[in-house]
Design a protein around this motif. Sequence first.
Motif, PDB file in Angstrom:
ATOM      1  N   GLU A 140     -17.656   4.881  -2.215  1.00 22.88           N
ATOM      2  CA  GLU A 140     -17.759   6.434  -2.796  1.00 22.88           C
ATOM      3  C   GLU A 140     -16.574   6.660  -3.412  1.00 22.88           C
ATOM      4  N   MET A 141     -15.442   6.095  -3.350  1.00 21.81           N
ATOM      5  CA  MET A 141     -14.142   6.465  -3.902  1.00 21.81           C
ATOM      6  C   MET A 141     -14.269   6.555  -5.337  1.00 21.81           C
ATOM      7  N   VAL A 142     -14.734   5.419  -5.929  1.00 16.31           N
ATOM      8  CA  VAL A 142     -14.783   5.385  -7.512  1.00 16.31           C
ATOM      9  C   VAL A 142     -15.590   6.472  -7.942  1.00 16.31           C
ATOM     10  N   PRO A 143     -16.710   6.772  -7.694  1.00 22.05           N
ATOM     11  CA  PRO A 143     -17.567   8.116  -8.496  1.00 22.05           C
ATOM     12  C   PRO A 143     -16.541   9.422  -8.046  1.00 22.05           C
ATOM     13  N   ALA A 144     -15.912   9.364  -6.892  1.00 27.27           N
ATOM     14  CA  ALA A 144     -15.292  10.540  -6.535  1.00 27.27           C
ATOM     15  C   ALA A 144     -14.131  10.780  -7.294  1.00 27.27           C
ATOM     16  N   ILE A 145     -13.266   9.571  -7.865  1.00 23.93           N
ATOM     17  CA  ILE A 145     -12.276   9.645  -8.454  1.00 23.93           C
ATOM     18  C   ILE A 145     -12.589   9.983 -10.139  1.00 23.93           C
ATOM     19  N   LEU A 146     -13.667   9.141 -10.474  1.00 18.19           N
ATOM     20  CA  LEU A 146     -13.939   9.089 -11.914  1.00 18.19           C
ATOM     21  C   LEU A 146     -14.633  10.398 -12.557  1.00 18.19           C
ATOM     22  N   LYS A 147     -15.187  11.051 -11.560  1.00 20.84           N
ATOM     23  CA  LYS A 147     -16.398  12.136 -12.088  1.00 20.84           C
ATOM     24  C   LYS A 147     -15.351  13.312 -12.436  1.00 20.84           C
ATOM     25  N   ARG A 148     -13.993  13.634 -12.150  1.00 25.88           N
ATOM     26  CA  ARG A 148     -13.099  14.405 -12.488  1.00 25.88           C
ATOM     27  C   ARG A 148     -12.891  14.398 -13.761  1.00 25.88           C
ATOM     28  N   GLY A 149     -13.149  13.120 -14.542  1.00 25.49           N
ATOM     29  CA  GLY A 149     -12.806  13.053 -16.041  1.00 25.49           C
ATOM     30  C   GLY A 149     -11.269  12.887 -16.527  1.00 25.49           C
ATOM     31  N   ARG A 150     -10.444  12.783 -15.679  1.00 26.50           N
ATOM     32  CA  ARG A 150      -9.080  12.719 -16.183  1.00 26.50           C
ATOM     33  C   ARG A 150      -8.203  11.722 -15.487  1.00 26.50           C
ATOM     34  N   HIS A 151      -8.782  10.859 -14.454  1.00 28.59           N
ATOM     35  CA  HIS A 151      -8.187   9.824 -13.703  1.00 28.59           C
ATOM     36  C   HIS A 151      -8.445   8.510 -14.179  1.00 28.59           C
ATOM     37  N   GLU A 152      -7.567   7.616 -13.682  1.00 26.28           N
ATOM     38  CA  GLU A 152      -7.818   6.185 -14.012  1.00 26.28           C
ATOM     39  C   GLU A 152      -7.980   5.324 -12.761  1.00 26.28           C
ATOM     40  N   ILE A 153      -8.421   4.161 -12.787  1.00 20.91           N
ATOM     41  CA  ILE A 153      -8.394   3.335 -11.813  1.00 20.91           C
ATOM     42  C   ILE A 153      -7.780   1.857 -12.309  1.00 20.91           C
ATOM     43  N   GLY A 154      -6.748   1.425 -11.658  1.00 21.24           N
ATOM     44  CA  GLY A 154      -6.219   0.159 -11.999  1.00 21.24           C
ATOM     45  C   GLY A 154      -6.293  -0.975 -10.980  1.00 21.24           C
ATOM     46  N   VAL A 155      -5.891  -2.155 -11.368  1.00 22.02           N
ATOM     47  CA  VAL A 155      -6.235  -3.272 -10.628  1.00 22.02           C
ATOM     48  C   VAL A 155      -4.794  -3.458  -9.485  1.00 22.02           C
ATOM     49  N   HIS A 156      -5.165  -3.770  -8.381  1.00 23.27           N
ATOM     50  CA  HIS A 156      -4.310  -3.988  -7.263  1.00 23.27           C
ATOM     51  C   HIS A 156      -4.412  -4.995  -6.272  1.00 23.27           C
ATOM     52  N   GLY A 157      -4.819  -6.085  -6.936  1.00 25.38           N
ATOM     53  CA  GLY A 157      -5.342  -7.437  -6.204  1.00 25.38           C
ATOM     54  C   GLY A 157      -6.686  -7.328  -5.753  1.00 25.38           C
ATOM     55  N   TRP A 158      -6.911  -8.333  -4.848  1.00 28.30           N
ATOM     56  CA  TRP A 158      -8.291  -8.643  -4.289  1.00 28.30           C
ATOM     57  C   TRP A 158      -8.272  -7.903  -3.019  1.00 28.30           C
ATOM     58  N   VAL A 159      -7.405  -8.590  -2.138  1.00 27.12           N
ATOM     59  CA  VAL A 159      -7.424  -8.017  -0.636  1.00 27.12           C
ATOM     60  C   VAL A 159      -5.974  -7.072  -0.461  1.00 27.12           C
ATOM     61  N   HIS A 160      -5.423  -7.177  -1.591  1.00 22.14           N
ATOM     62  CA  HIS A 160      -3.919  -6.649  -1.360  1.00 22.14           C
ATOM     63  C   HIS A 160      -2.982  -7.965  -1.023  1.00 22.14           C
ATOM     64  N   GLU A 161      -3.289  -9.093  -1.545  1.00 17.76           N
ATOM     65  CA  GLU A 161      -2.775 -10.163  -1.228  1.00 17.76           C
ATOM     66  C   GLU A 161      -1.387 -10.343  -2.043  1.00 17.76           C
ATOM     67  N   PHE A 162      -0.375 -10.975  -1.346  1.00 19.89           N
ATOM     68  CA  PHE A 162       1.173 -10.981  -1.740  1.00 19.89           C
ATOM     69  C   PHE A 162       1.115 -11.847  -2.606  1.00 19.89           C
ATOM     70  N   TRP A 163       1.035 -11.937  -4.025  1.00 22.16           N
ATOM     71  CA  TRP A 163       0.875 -13.033  -4.952  1.00 22.16           C
ATOM     72  C   TRP A 163       2.161 -14.003  -4.998  1.00 22.16           C
ATOM     73  N   PRO A 164       3.500 -13.705  -4.581  1.00 19.40           N
ATOM     74  CA  PRO A 164       4.249 -14.801  -4.551  1.00 19.40           C
ATOM     75  C   PRO A 164       3.889 -15.774  -3.371  1.00 19.40           C
ATOM     76  N   GLY A 165       3.221 -15.307  -2.324  1.00 14.16           N
ATOM     77  CA  GLY A 165       2.997 -16.037  -1.291  1.00 14.16           C
ATOM     78  C   GLY A 165       1.618 -16.986  -1.521  1.00 14.16           C
ATOM     79  N   ILE A 166       0.935 -16.725  -2.542  1.00 14.33           N
ATOM     80  CA  ILE A 166      -0.317 -17.610  -2.651  1.00 14.33           C
ATOM     81  C   ILE A 166       0.385 -19.000  -3.015  1.00 14.33           C
ATOM     82  N   GLY A 167       1.399 -19.329  -3.868  1.00 12.77           N
ATOM     83  CA  GLY A 167       1.804 -20.769  -4.136  1.00 12.77           C
ATOM     84  C   GLY A 167       0.959 -21.467  -4.873  1.00 12.77           C
ATOM     85  N   ASP A 168      -0.075 -20.870  -5.680  1.00 12.33           N
ATOM     86  CA  ASP A 168      -0.752 -21.967  -6.395  1.00 12.33           C
ATOM     87  C   ASP A 168      -1.387 -20.930  -7.645  1.00 12.33           C
ATOM     88  N   ALA A 169      -0.699 -21.333  -8.793  1.00  8.89           N
ATOM     89  CA  ALA A 169      -1.059 -20.484 -10.123  1.00  8.89           C
ATOM     90  C   ALA A 169      -2.729 -20.443 -10.286  1.00  8.89           C
TER      91      ALA A 169
END
Length: 268
Positions: A140-169
């Motif tokens: 429900e967050m997505v339509p609530a944000i986008l219906k305003r017509g002025r906001h943007e949604i950006g990428v922030h990981g899959w589960v907020h995983e710490f990328w340096p800790g993955i250790g596998d490109a």
Amino acid sequence: LDQREQDLSQRLQDAAQPQPKGEGKSLRDTGEREKIAEDLSQQRQRLAGTEEQIRQAVGTARVGRKLTPKAWPNGARVAVCLSFDVDNELLQRANPLPVPVSTGEYGATTSIPRILDLLDRHEVPATFFIPAMGVMLHPEMVPAILKRGRHEIGVHGWVHEFWPGIGDAAKEQRLLAQSIEYLTKATGKRPVGVRAPSSGFSPQTFDLIRKAGFLYDSSLLAADEPYEIVSNGQPSGVIELPISEVGNDYVYYGENANGALPSPDAVF
């Protein structure tokens, strides 16, 4: 580089702390501690090497040409970027018990609606960086944000995983691709911006971001104005909208703060 080493060292110290019974997995359980230790060791070796090794160690993502315009639209003296990292329950992955998880759920059920109403009153646009599984938990967050017509949604990981800790490109690339695909389906538009979870770049993160075709990143701290990222001496075509820990309220209101500084006036 000193800050990078301090961050990795702190994560190792945190991982070494005994985990209370019943409070979920620690970094030691997941193997992340070993990966961070190896990353830290490699970082130190590069910095103790030759001039060329040091250049390579710092060369992945550097400040290129400044992109601040000579004049802002409508005669404005300054431009301010408001952004929100909507991590919610995913910050409690190491401690997924009902009470700590509920503090994350508050972000979706209560904080986001209030923030959106505040932005509406002032007609201010903002960017919301959301992990893909955060959208899954609270679609429900997505339509609530986008219906305003002025906001943007950006990428922030899959589960907020710490990328340096993955250790596998390959795994890091796969998680990034999954995140892009999920948000594209949820929003109806491919995201053009990315912010690394916990602002963590592995040695290959920037190259993956560039190859994924992002217009901009917002994870680095090398300036207080927009710039083009230079990677290994070459202009990348990727814009950096740098963050500032001084302007980050997480250190005051995050799960470890426990209400230690509740007054917004004190923060400001």
